[in-house]
Design a protein around this motif. Structure first.
Motif, PDB file in Angstrom:
ATOM      1  N   THR A  84     -93.492  31.550   7.917  1.00 12.38           N
ATOM      2  CA  THR A  84     -92.942  30.219   8.176  1.00 12.38           C
ATOM      3  C   THR A  84     -93.693  29.145   7.398  1.00 12.38           C
ATOM      4  OG1 THR A  84     -92.302  30.929  10.406  1.00 12.38           O
ATOM      5  CG2 THR A  84     -92.349  28.556   9.977  1.00 12.38           C
ATOM      6  N   SER A  85     -95.007  29.271   7.344  1.00 11.04           N
ATOM      7  CA  SER A  85     -95.817  28.288   6.609  1.00 11.04           C
ATOM      8  C   SER A  85     -95.448  28.262   5.138  1.00 11.04           C
ATOM      9  CB  SER A  85     -97.305  28.623   6.764  1.00 11.04           C
ATOM     10  OG  SER A  85     -97.681  28.576   8.126  1.00 11.04           O
ATOM     11  N   PHE A  86     -95.104  29.432   4.595  1.00 11.31           N
ATOM     12  CA  PHE A  86     -94.713  29.507   3.183  1.00 11.31           C
ATOM     13  C   PHE A  86     -93.255  29.114   2.975  1.00 11.31           C
ATOM     14  CE2 PHE A  86     -92.006  32.572   0.920  1.00 11.31           C
ATOM     15  CZ  PHE A  86     -92.196  32.147  -0.382  1.00 11.31           C
ATOM     16  N   TRP A  87     -92.386  29.567   3.887  1.00 12.22           N
ATOM     17  CA  TRP A  87     -90.957  29.486   3.654  1.00 12.22           C
ATOM     18  C   TRP A  87     -90.389  28.087   3.793  1.00 12.22           C
ATOM     19  CZ3 TRP A  87     -86.960  30.800   1.288  1.00 12.22           C
ATOM     20  CH2 TRP A  87     -85.671  30.563   1.762  1.00 12.22           C
ATOM     21  N   VAL A  88     -90.801  27.339   4.817  1.00 13.65           N
ATOM     22  CA  VAL A  88     -90.195  26.037   5.084  1.00 13.65           C
ATOM     23  C   VAL A  88     -90.308  25.093   3.882  1.00 13.65           C
ATOM     24  CG1 VAL A  88     -90.305  23.973   6.524  1.00 13.65           C
ATOM     25  CG2 VAL A  88     -90.441  26.238   7.577  1.00 13.65           C
ATOM     26  N   PRO A  89     -91.501  24.866   3.308  1.00 14.11           N
ATOM     27  CA  PRO A  89     -91.551  23.985   2.128  1.00 14.11           C
ATOM     28  C   PRO A  89     -90.810  24.557   0.929  1.00 14.11           C
ATOM     29  CG  PRO A  89     -93.687  25.017   2.520  1.00 14.11           C
ATOM     30  CD  PRO A  89     -92.846  25.319   3.709  1.00 14.11           C
ATOM     31  N   THR A  90     -90.835  25.887   0.795  1.00 10.42           N
ATOM     32  CA  THR A  90     -90.108  26.508  -0.316  1.00 10.42           C
ATOM     33  C   THR A  90     -88.614  26.275  -0.185  1.00 10.42           C
ATOM     34  OG1 THR A  90     -91.780  28.245  -0.515  1.00 10.42           O
ATOM     35  CG2 THR A  90     -89.636  28.682  -1.506  1.00 10.42           C
ATOM     36  N   ALA A  91     -88.083  26.409   1.031  1.00 11.59           N
ATOM     37  CA  ALA A  91     -86.658  26.203   1.266  1.00 11.59           C
ATOM     38  C   ALA A  91     -86.251  24.762   0.952  1.00 11.59           C
ATOM     39  CB  ALA A  91     -86.316  26.551   2.714  1.00 11.59           C
ATOM     40  N   TYR A  92     -87.071  23.796   1.349  1.00 13.65           N
ATOM     41  CA  TYR A  92     -86.780  22.392   1.048  1.00 13.65           C
ATOM     42  C   TYR A  92     -86.792  22.146  -0.464  1.00 13.65           C
ATOM     43  CZ  TYR A  92     -86.753  20.473   5.791  1.00 13.65           C
ATOM     44  OH  TYR A  92     -86.421  20.161   7.080  1.00 13.65           O
ATOM     45  N   ARG A  93     -87.736  22.780  -1.138  1.00 13.43           N
ATOM     46  CA  ARG A  93     -87.810  22.599  -2.596  1.00 13.43           C
ATOM     47  C   ARG A  93     -86.572  23.197  -3.257  1.00 13.43           C
ATOM     48  NH1 ARG A  93     -89.909  25.914  -6.447  1.00 13.43           N
ATOM     49  NH2 ARG A  93     -91.034  27.164  -4.907  1.00 13.43           N
ATOM     50  N   TRP A  94     -86.171  24.385  -2.816  1.00  7.54           N
ATOM     51  CA  TRP A  94     -84.970  25.001  -3.360  1.00  7.54           C
ATOM     52  C   TRP A  94     -83.736  24.138  -3.109  1.00  7.54           C
ATOM     53  CZ3 TRP A  94     -85.160  30.991  -2.078  1.00  7.54           C
ATOM     54  CH2 TRP A  94     -86.157  31.565  -2.859  1.00  7.54           C
ATOM     55  N   TYR A  95     -83.684  23.531  -1.926  1.00  2.09           N
ATOM     56  CA  TYR A  95     -82.542  22.678  -1.606  1.00  2.09           C
ATOM     57  C   TYR A  95     -82.510  21.466  -2.531  1.00  2.09           C
ATOM     58  CZ  TYR A  95     -79.330  19.799   1.131  1.00  2.09           C
ATOM     59  OH  TYR A  95     -78.279  19.013   1.522  1.00  2.09           O
ATOM     60  N   ALA A  96     -83.680  20.899  -2.803  1.00  2.92           N
ATOM     61  CA  ALA A  96     -83.759  19.756  -3.714  1.00  2.92           C
ATOM     62  C   ALA A  96     -83.362  20.153  -5.128  1.00  2.92           C
ATOM     63  CB  ALA A  96     -85.173  19.175  -3.703  1.00  2.92           C
ATOM     64  N   GLU A  97     -83.669  21.398  -5.490  1.00  5.08           N
ATOM     65  CA  GLU A  97     -83.330  21.899  -6.821  1.00  5.08           C
ATOM     66  C   GLU A  97     -81.914  22.458  -6.882  1.00  5.08           C
ATOM     67  OE1 GLU A  97     -86.327  24.791  -7.572  1.00  5.08           O
ATOM     68  OE2 GLU A  97     -87.927  23.316  -7.891  1.00  5.08           O
ATOM     69  N   GLU A  98     -81.186  22.405  -5.760  1.00  3.93           N
ATOM     70  CA  GLU A  98     -79.806  22.876  -5.658  1.00  3.93           C
ATOM     71  C   GLU A  98     -79.676  24.347  -6.037  1.00  3.93           C
ATOM     72  OE1 GLU A  98     -77.388  20.209  -7.908  1.00  3.93           O
ATOM     73  OE2 GLU A  98     -77.608  18.584  -6.462  1.00  3.93           O
ATOM     74  N   LYS A  99     -80.592  25.144  -5.514  1.00  4.09           N
ATOM     75  CA  LYS A  99     -80.546  26.588  -5.752  1.00  4.09           C
ATOM     76  C   LYS A  99     -79.292  27.182  -5.110  1.00  4.09           C
ATOM     77  CE  LYS A  99     -84.611  27.767  -7.716  1.00  4.09           C
ATOM     78  NZ  LYS A  99     -84.784  28.631  -8.894  1.00  4.09           N
ATOM     79  N   ASN A 100     -78.790  28.242  -5.728  1.00  4.48           N
ATOM     80  CA  ASN A 100     -77.636  28.947  -5.182  1.00  4.48           C
ATOM     81  C   ASN A 100     -77.986  29.551  -3.826  1.00  4.48           C
ATOM     82  OD1 ASN A 100     -75.750  31.357  -4.754  1.00  4.48           O
ATOM     83  ND2 ASN A 100     -74.845  30.388  -6.559  1.00  4.48           N
ATOM     84  N   ILE A 101     -77.010  29.580  -2.921  1.00  8.88           N
ATOM     85  CA  ILE A 101     -77.247  30.089  -1.574  1.00  8.88           C
ATOM     86  C   ILE A 101     -77.660  31.557  -1.582  1.00  8.88           C
ATOM     87  CG2 ILE A 101     -74.885  30.847  -1.134  1.00  8.88           C
ATOM     88  CD1 ILE A 101     -75.215  29.691   1.706  1.00  8.88           C
ATOM     89  N   ALA A 102     -77.337  32.262  -2.668  1.00  9.95           N
ATOM     90  CA  ALA A 102     -77.699  33.678  -2.769  1.00  9.95           C
ATOM     91  C   ALA A 102     -79.212  33.868  -2.737  1.00  9.95           C
ATOM     92  CB  ALA A 102     -77.124  34.270  -4.056  1.00  9.95           C
ATOM     93  N   TYR A 103     -79.969  32.887  -3.213  1.00 15.34           N
ATOM     94  CA  TYR A 103     -81.431  32.990  -3.176  1.00 15.34           C
ATOM     95  C   TYR A 103     -81.930  33.021  -1.728  1.00 15.34           C
ATOM     96  CZ  TYR A 103     -81.835  32.108  -8.193  1.00 15.34           C
ATOM     97  OH  TYR A 103     -81.768  32.216  -9.558  1.00 15.34           O
ATOM     98  N   TYR A 104     -81.320  32.199  -0.884  1.00 18.70           N
ATOM     99  CA  TYR A 104     -81.707  32.173   0.522  1.00 18.70           C
ATOM    100  C   TYR A 104     -81.367  33.496   1.200  1.00 18.70           C
ATOM    101  CZ  TYR A 104     -81.847  27.129  -0.356  1.00 18.70           C
ATOM    102  OH  TYR A 104     -82.116  25.889  -0.876  1.00 18.70           O
ATOM    103  N   LYS A 105     -80.243  34.087   0.805  1.00 21.15           N
ATOM    104  CA  LYS A 105     -79.832  35.359   1.396  1.00 21.15           C
ATOM    105  C   LYS A 105     -80.794  36.478   1.010  1.00 21.15           C
ATOM    106  CE  LYS A 105     -76.069  38.695   1.718  1.00 21.15           C
ATOM    107  NZ  LYS A 105     -76.569  39.112   3.039  1.00 21.15           N
ATOM    108  N   VAL A 106     -81.263  36.469  -0.223  1.00 17.64           N
ATOM    109  CA  VAL A 106     -82.231  37.486  -0.655  1.00 17.64           C
ATOM    110  C   VAL A 106     -83.495  37.412   0.191  1.00 17.64           C
ATOM    111  CG1 VAL A 106     -83.783  38.173  -2.527  1.00 17.64           C
ATOM    112  CG2 VAL A 106     -81.380  37.715  -3.010  1.00 17.64           C
ATOM    113  N   VAL A 107     -83.974  36.184   0.424  1.00 13.27           N
ATOM    114  CA  VAL A 107     -85.169  36.007   1.260  1.00 13.27           C
ATOM    115  C   VAL A 107     -84.894  36.469   2.680  1.00 13.27           C
ATOM    116  CG1 VAL A 107     -86.771  34.321   2.237  1.00 13.27           C
ATOM    117  CG2 VAL A 107     -86.071  34.126  -0.144  1.00 13.27           C
ATOM    118  N   SER A 108     -83.724  36.112   3.215  1.00  9.76           N
ATOM    119  CA  SER A 108     -83.374  36.493   4.573  1.00  9.76           C
ATOM    120  C   SER A 108     -83.304  38.005   4.725  1.00  9.76           C
ATOM    121  CB  SER A 108     -82.027  35.864   4.961  1.00  9.76           C
ATOM    122  OG  SER A 108     -81.717  36.123   6.306  1.00  9.76           O
ATOM    123  N   ASP A 109     -82.661  38.666   3.779  1.00  7.27           N
ATOM    124  CA  ASP A 109     -82.558  40.128   3.821  1.00  7.27           C
ATOM    125  C   ASP A 109     -83.932  40.783   3.689  1.00  7.27           C
ATOM    126  OD1 ASP A 109     -79.844  39.892   4.070  1.00  7.27           O
ATOM    127  OD2 ASP A 109     -79.393  40.366   1.980  1.00  7.27           O
TER     128      ASP A 109
END
Length: 285
Positions: A84-109
């Motif tokens: 959680t300490s790693f993921w939350v800021p990373t997710a916000y950064r990806w959102y700001a960079e408009e990363k494809n949702i598939a990146y989030y799915k890879v992390v989730s899986d």
């Protein structure tokens, strides 16, 4: 000490001429923050209901067994906190960079694979773990499958609830808390007086399945939608395995079979990680 250093180091920022009140920003922060305050309180209540129920309708022995099992499941809680300490800021950064949702799915899986394998690993070696700790932990082997679900589900839900935070609809977290607390309360009332720590463990694990489902549903409705059928299949297998470990004693072969089933369900995730390990490019579709 750290705060004192920062106050001294940046004391000039406390001068009145540096202050200005942004009413719009304050309003946005209050509207976003107050629901989180309520949701956090509900989450604390959710995590405490099991022991409160044991105190009301059971005895101290059952509380001791339940607490001892939580200590073993804390191995997964360490992974939960680290991720959680790693993921939350990373997710916000990806959102700001408009990363494809598939990146989030890879992390989730991937985190689902890691956490589920760790949980089954604890089930496989539960007898050894108990013998190393103390004979006083003996009865905890029957509860461990249920209480391992709590850190697993919470960690995985951190990757499926992002629509709530990205859309700033923090009030949805209140609904999540209520949806999880209702089955927790009902099951504790029904099971704890008769089954003690076992009933509390079942209530906690089932309520966290509701917690995951609610978080994922509201996130999907808020615009962050990806397939989670694999997640539900794995959670179902882990929940069934917890019940099997509750009624059986010699479970090594069965738990090894459960591990194979968990890996088979997540074959695509295993293959993805293996390809990455071998130096091939991460495939994002």
């Amino acid at each position: 000490l750290g705060d004192l250093y920062l106050i001294v180091r940046y004391k000039k920022l406390f001068y009145l001429r540096y202050f200005s009140i942004n009413k719009k920003l304050i309003k946005r922060m209050v509207l976003f923050g107050l629901p989180i305050l309520v949701a956090t309180s509900l989450s604390s209540l959710l995590n405490s209901l099991d022991r409160l129920s044991l105190r009301m309708w059971s005895d101290f022995y059952q509380i001791g067994i339940f607490t001892a099992t939580l200590k073993i499941a804390a191995v997964l809680s360490i992974v939960q906190t680290s991720f959680t300490s790693f993921w939350v800021p990373t997710a916000y950064r990806w959102y700001a960079e408009e990363k494809n949702i598939a990146y989030y799915k890879v992390v989730s899986d991937s985190i689902l694979l890691v956490m589920s394998v760790l949980a089954v690993g604890i089930l496989i070696f539960k007898d050894l773990i108990v013998s190393i700790l103390s004979s006083g932990y003996a009865d905890s082997r029957y509860l461990i499958g249920f209480l391992c679900l709590q850190p697993i589900i919470y960690t995985v839900s951190e990757t499926t609830c992002l629509g709530i935070v990205f859309s700033r609809k923090s009030y949805l977290s209140i609904f999540v808390g209520v949806i999880a607390i209702i089955p927790n309360t009902v099951l504790n009332i029904l099971l704890v007086p008769k089954y003690g720590a076992i009933g509390a463990a079942i209530a906690t694990s089932v309520s966290y399945v509701f917690f995951f489902a609610a978080r994922t549903y509201f996130s999907n409705k808020s615009g962050m939608k990806f397939a989670v059928s694999k997640h539900y299949m794995v959670l179902l297998v882990l929940l069934v395995s917890a019940f099997i470990n509750l009624v059986q004693t010699n479970m090594l072969l069965i738990n090894l079979l459960i591990l194979l089933v968990v890996l088979a369900i997540q074959y695509t995730s295993v293959n993805q990680i293996w390809r990455t390990y071998k130096g091939k490019r991460l495939m994002i579709k």
